[in-house]
Design a protein around this motif. Structure first.
Motif, PDB file in Angstrom:
ATOM      1  N   MET A   7      48.964   7.811  62.016  1.00 56.72           N
ATOM      2  CA  MET A   7      49.259   9.199  61.580  1.00 56.72           C
ATOM      3  C   MET A   7      50.704   9.475  61.984  1.00 56.72           C
ATOM      4  SD  MET A   7      47.390  12.740  63.058  1.00 56.72           S
ATOM      5  CE  MET A   7      45.850  12.474  62.068  1.00 56.72           C
ATOM      6  N   THR A   8      51.453   9.773  61.041  1.00 56.48           N
ATOM      7  CA  THR A   8      52.915  10.024  61.214  1.00 56.48           C
ATOM      8  C   THR A   8      53.437  11.542  61.331  1.00 56.48           C
ATOM      9  OG1 THR A   8      53.446   8.039  60.274  1.00 56.48           O
ATOM     10  CG2 THR A   8      55.189   9.379  60.803  1.00 56.48           C
ATOM     11  N   ARG A   9      53.893  11.908  62.341  1.00 59.38           N
ATOM     12  CA  ARG A   9      54.279  13.301  62.463  1.00 59.38           C
ATOM     13  C   ARG A   9      55.747  13.337  62.026  1.00 59.38           C
ATOM     14  NH1 ARG A   9      53.238  15.324  68.836  1.00 59.38           N
ATOM     15  NH2 ARG A   9      50.963  14.932  68.732  1.00 59.38           N
ATOM     16  N   LYS A  10      56.407  14.666  61.979  1.00 62.47           N
ATOM     17  CA  LYS A  10      57.735  14.776  61.672  1.00 62.47           C
ATOM     18  C   LYS A  10      58.692  13.956  62.606  1.00 62.47           C
ATOM     19  CE  LYS A  10      59.112  18.685  60.151  1.00 62.47           C
ATOM     20  NZ  LYS A  10      59.701  20.168  60.406  1.00 62.47           N
ATOM     21  N   PRO A  11      59.512  13.110  62.214  1.00 61.24           N
ATOM     22  CA  PRO A  11      60.308  12.424  63.269  1.00 61.24           C
ATOM     23  C   PRO A  11      61.044  13.421  64.018  1.00 61.24           C
ATOM     24  CG  PRO A  11      61.273  12.476  60.999  1.00 61.24           C
ATOM     25  CD  PRO A  11      59.988  12.965  60.817  1.00 61.24           C
ATOM     26  N   PHE A  12      61.200  13.018  65.200  1.00 62.96           N
ATOM     27  CA  PHE A  12      62.014  13.784  66.277  1.00 62.96           C
ATOM     28  C   PHE A  12      63.462  14.434  65.729  1.00 62.96           C
ATOM     29  CE2 PHE A  12      63.916   9.626  67.129  1.00 62.96           C
ATOM     30  CZ  PHE A  12      65.242  10.038  67.299  1.00 62.96           C
ATOM     31  N   TYR A  13      63.912  14.031  64.975  1.00 61.44           N
ATOM     32  CA  TYR A  13      65.274  14.247  64.282  1.00 61.44           C
ATOM     33  C   TYR A  13      65.083  15.374  63.081  1.00 61.44           C
ATOM     34  CZ  TYR A  13      64.673  10.082  61.771  1.00 61.44           C
ATOM     35  OH  TYR A  13      63.826   9.028  61.085  1.00 61.44           O
ATOM     36  N   GLY A  14      63.844  15.390  62.733  1.00 64.87           N
ATOM     37  CA  GLY A  14      63.459  16.016  61.495  1.00 64.87           C
ATOM     38  C   GLY A  14      63.948  17.473  61.187  1.00 64.87           C
ATOM     39  N   LEU A  72      66.908  18.746  62.353  1.00 62.86           N
ATOM     40  CA  LEU A  72      68.395  18.668  62.389  1.00 62.86           C
ATOM     41  C   LEU A  72      69.101  18.370  60.929  1.00 62.86           C
ATOM     42  CD1 LEU A  72      68.581  16.632  65.628  1.00 62.86           C
ATOM     43  CD2 LEU A  72      68.506  18.977  65.339  1.00 62.86           C
ATOM     44  N   ASP A  73      70.018  19.556  60.960  1.00 68.43           N
ATOM     45  CA  ASP A  73      71.051  19.234  59.601  1.00 68.43           C
ATOM     46  C   ASP A  73      71.584  17.922  59.776  1.00 68.43           C
ATOM     47  OD1 ASP A  73      70.628  21.850  59.240  1.00 68.43           O
ATOM     48  OD2 ASP A  73      72.782  22.148  58.398  1.00 68.43           O
ATOM     49  N   THR A  74      71.799  17.279  58.512  1.00 68.36           N
ATOM     50  CA  THR A  74      72.306  15.985  58.352  1.00 68.36           C
ATOM     51  C   THR A  74      73.463  15.373  59.369  1.00 68.36           C
ATOM     52  OG1 THR A  74      71.622  15.965  55.944  1.00 68.36           O
ATOM     53  CG2 THR A  74      73.069  14.245  56.747  1.00 68.36           C
ATOM     54  N   SER A  75      74.225  16.267  59.597  1.00 67.77           N
ATOM     55  CA  SER A  75      75.547  15.990  60.363  1.00 67.77           C
ATOM     56  C   SER A  75      75.122  15.786  61.677  1.00 67.77           C
ATOM     57  CB  SER A  75      76.747  17.102  60.241  1.00 67.77           C
ATOM     58  OG  SER A  75      76.189  18.360  60.362  1.00 67.77           O
ATOM     59  N   ILE A  76      74.224  16.825  62.322  1.00 69.15           N
ATOM     60  CA  ILE A  76      73.821  16.711  63.647  1.00 69.15           C
ATOM     61  C   ILE A  76      72.916  15.550  63.877  1.00 69.15           C
ATOM     62  CG2 ILE A  76      72.623  18.050  65.455  1.00 69.15           C
ATOM     63  CD1 ILE A  76      73.630  20.553  64.139  1.00 69.15           C
ATOM     64  N   ARG A  77      72.042  15.198  63.017  1.00 68.88           N
ATOM     65  CA  ARG A  77      71.146  14.210  62.900  1.00 68.88           C
ATOM     66  C   ARG A  77      71.814  12.726  63.148  1.00 68.88           C
ATOM     67  NH1 ARG A  77      67.516  13.353  57.655  1.00 68.88           N
ATOM     68  NH2 ARG A  77      67.000  15.625  58.382  1.00 68.88           N
ATOM     69  N   THR A  78      73.003  12.611  62.261  1.00 72.23           N
ATOM     70  CA  THR A  78      73.542  11.532  62.205  1.00 72.23           C
ATOM     71  C   THR A  78      74.217  11.072  63.550  1.00 72.23           C
ATOM     72  OG1 THR A  78      74.298  11.678  59.938  1.00 72.23           O
ATOM     73  CG2 THR A  78      75.549  10.265  61.221  1.00 72.23           C
ATOM     74  N   LEU A  79      74.939  12.201  64.245  1.00 70.86           N
ATOM     75  CA  LEU A  79      75.524  12.081  65.517  1.00 70.86           C
ATOM     76  C   LEU A  79      74.408  11.692  66.416  1.00 70.86           C
ATOM     77  CD1 LEU A  79      77.684  15.223  65.513  1.00 70.86           C
ATOM     78  CD2 LEU A  79      78.424  12.843  65.503  1.00 70.86           C
ATOM     79  N   LEU A  80      73.022  12.382  66.504  1.00 68.22           N
ATOM     80  CA  LEU A  80      72.209  12.059  67.434  1.00 68.22           C
ATOM     81  C   LEU A  80      71.573  10.903  67.423  1.00 68.22           C
ATOM     82  CD1 LEU A  80      70.057  12.800  69.543  1.00 68.22           C
ATOM     83  CD2 LEU A  80      68.555  13.641  67.740  1.00 68.22           C
ATOM     84  N   LEU A  81      71.364  10.309  65.880  1.00 70.45           N
ATOM     85  CA  LEU A  81      70.656   8.874  66.049  1.00 70.45           C
ATOM     86  C   LEU A  81      72.056   7.671  66.453  1.00 70.45           C
ATOM     87  CD1 LEU A  81      68.914   9.217  62.601  1.00 70.45           C
ATOM     88  CD2 LEU A  81      68.085   8.948  64.740  1.00 70.45           C
ATOM     89  N   LEU A  84      68.442  14.721  72.767  1.00 74.01           N
ATOM     90  CA  LEU A  84      67.770  15.638  71.762  1.00 74.01           C
ATOM     91  C   LEU A  84      67.760  17.110  72.083  1.00 74.01           C
ATOM     92  CD1 LEU A  84      65.863  15.889  69.281  1.00 74.01           C
ATOM     93  CD2 LEU A  84      63.848  15.505  70.783  1.00 74.01           C
ATOM     94  N   ARG A  85      67.719  17.501  73.106  1.00 74.42           N
ATOM     95  CA  ARG A  85      67.775  18.831  73.546  1.00 74.42           C
ATOM     96  C   ARG A  85      69.175  19.422  73.268  1.00 74.42           C
ATOM     97  NH1 ARG A  85      64.390  17.587  78.054  1.00 74.42           N
ATOM     98  NH2 ARG A  85      66.431  17.207  79.195  1.00 74.42           N
ATOM     99  N   GLN A  86      70.366  18.461  73.522  1.00 77.11           N
ATOM    100  CA  GLN A  86      71.590  18.966  73.048  1.00 77.11           C
ATOM    101  C   GLN A  86      71.852  18.989  71.604  1.00 77.11           C
ATOM    102  OE1 GLN A  86      73.783  15.701  75.071  1.00 77.11           O
ATOM    103  NE2 GLN A  86      73.657  16.546  76.977  1.00 77.11           N
ATOM    104  N   ALA A  87      71.192  18.128  70.923  1.00 82.74           N
ATOM    105  CA  ALA A  87      71.407  18.143  69.679  1.00 82.74           C
ATOM    106  C   ALA A  87      70.479  19.536  69.052  1.00 82.74           C
ATOM    107  CB  ALA A  87      70.816  16.981  68.863  1.00 82.74           C
ATOM    108  N   GLN A  88      69.677  19.982  69.620  1.00 81.54           N
ATOM    109  CA  GLN A  88      68.874  21.084  69.264  1.00 81.54           C
ATOM    110  C   GLN A  88      69.675  22.356  69.480  1.00 81.54           C
ATOM    111  OE1 GLN A  88      65.183  20.233  71.343  1.00 81.54           O
ATOM    112  NE2 GLN A  88      64.115  19.389  69.518  1.00 81.54           N
ATOM    113  N   MET A 141      73.002  22.460  69.549  1.00 80.67           N
ATOM    114  CA  MET A 141      73.972  22.322  68.421  1.00 80.67           C
ATOM    115  C   MET A 141      73.387  22.902  67.028  1.00 80.67           C
ATOM    116  SD  MET A 141      75.722  18.795  69.141  1.00 80.67           S
ATOM    117  CE  MET A 141      76.748  18.878  67.525  1.00 80.67           C
ATOM    118  N   GLN A 142      72.298  22.573  66.836  1.00 80.96           N
ATOM    119  CA  GLN A 142      71.331  22.957  65.347  1.00 80.96           C
ATOM    120  C   GLN A 142      71.455  24.684  65.790  1.00 80.96           C
ATOM    121  OE1 GLN A 142      70.445  21.246  62.829  1.00 80.96           O
ATOM    122  NE2 GLN A 142      69.638  23.202  61.894  1.00 80.96           N
TER     123      GLN A 142
END
Length: 276
Positions: free
Chosen positions: A1-8, A10-19, A259-263, A265-266
């Motif tokens: 069972m797959t949940r939404k990914p931890f970066y799901g 986030l906006d694309t720009s923030i997601r890219t930086l986090l990953l 992840l908290r820092q990215a959130q 920023m979001q």
């Protein structure tokens, strides 16, 4: 069972930086544990700029690039309900960038010769430890893959995800199915259930290297006749194994912080759109 990914969320720009941050940290720590000399800054520079760092070994650069590619494989495996030995072989080939064609040291296949490590025994003497015999690896890894795939079917809580990660990690390095690269593969593949459950990966910090390796060795020391291991059900679930689980919980903090820092920023991004 797959949940939404931890970066799901986030906006694309923030997601890219986090990953990218997680990739850099994960790659740096895992390769540094194995002796890679590149710093976190070096690792980020190589992966983000595609350039080399003067004076650093070519092998170290190759390890970093290979590990980053292996992380891409891990994210791709999140979509699978069943992981097979061929997936582990692809991961092994990715991290073993300096492998040469050698039938006795196969990249992307189980080991075919006995392998050993050294350790300091309780009486203070240096001793050898032999890992499970090559003839036992297909059966042991078949059992291990069933454990992994069973974990992928559940809806894991955070505490369950840590335990699954710790057990898969510890058991794989105890089986030691490859001639080399076992630690790097374990630190990667054991994160698939964690990621699939919607959490960021657990990353062993570089500064924990000595204690991390000692914990693994201490657990292996509790297994009688490790070289003759034929059934994972006989492995002890003891104080040493519980200690490893507890340490893995502490290893989770760096990626959770990112992840908290990215959130945050979001939230600022969304607030700016509303006020604008």
């Amino acid at each position: 069972m797959t949940r939404k990914p931890f970066y799901g969320d986030l906006d694309t720009s923030i997601r890219t930086l986090l990953l990218a941050q997680i990739r850099n940290l994960w790659t740096h720590t895992s390769t540094a544990i194995e002796g890679n000399s590149l710093t976190l800054g070096d690792t980020a520079f190589i992966l983000e700029e595609g350039l080399t760092v003067a004076g650093k070994p070519l092998r170290d650069h190759q390890e970093v690039i290979g590990h980053a590619k292996a992380i891409e494989i891990i994210y791709a495996l999140m979509a699978k309900d069943q992981i097979q030995d061929k997936d582990l072989f692809a991961l092994h080939r990715a991290v073993l960038t300096d492998a040469v064609v050698d039938i006795f040291k196969p990249a992307g296949a189980w080991k075919n010769e006995p392998n050993f490590t050294t350790y300091i025994s309780e009486d203070g003497r240096q001793r050898y430890r032999e890992f499970p015999a090559p003839r036992s690896i297909p059966i042991l890894m078949g059992q291990w893959l069933r454990m992994l795939n069973a974990a992928l079917q559940g809806d894991l809580t955070d505490s369950e995800a840590v335990q699954v990660y710790a057990d898969l990690h510890l058991i794989l390095v105890t089986i030691h199915p490859f001639f080399d690269g076992n630690g790097r593969v374990a630190r990667l593949i054991a994160n698939v259930p964690v990621l699939q459950a919607g959490f960021p990966p657990i990353v062993v910090p570089t500064e924990a290297r000595q204690g991390y390796k000692r914990m693994i060795s201490d657990y292996q020391a509790t297994i009688p006749d490790l070289s003759e291991l034929k059934d994972l059900n006989t492995l002890p679930d003891n104080a040493e194994r519980q200690h490893f689980r507890e340490m893995c919980q502490s290893y989770w903090e760096p990626t959770q912080t990112l992840l908290r820092q990215a959130q945050t920023m979001q939230q600022h991004l969304v607030a700016g759109r509303v006020s604008g």
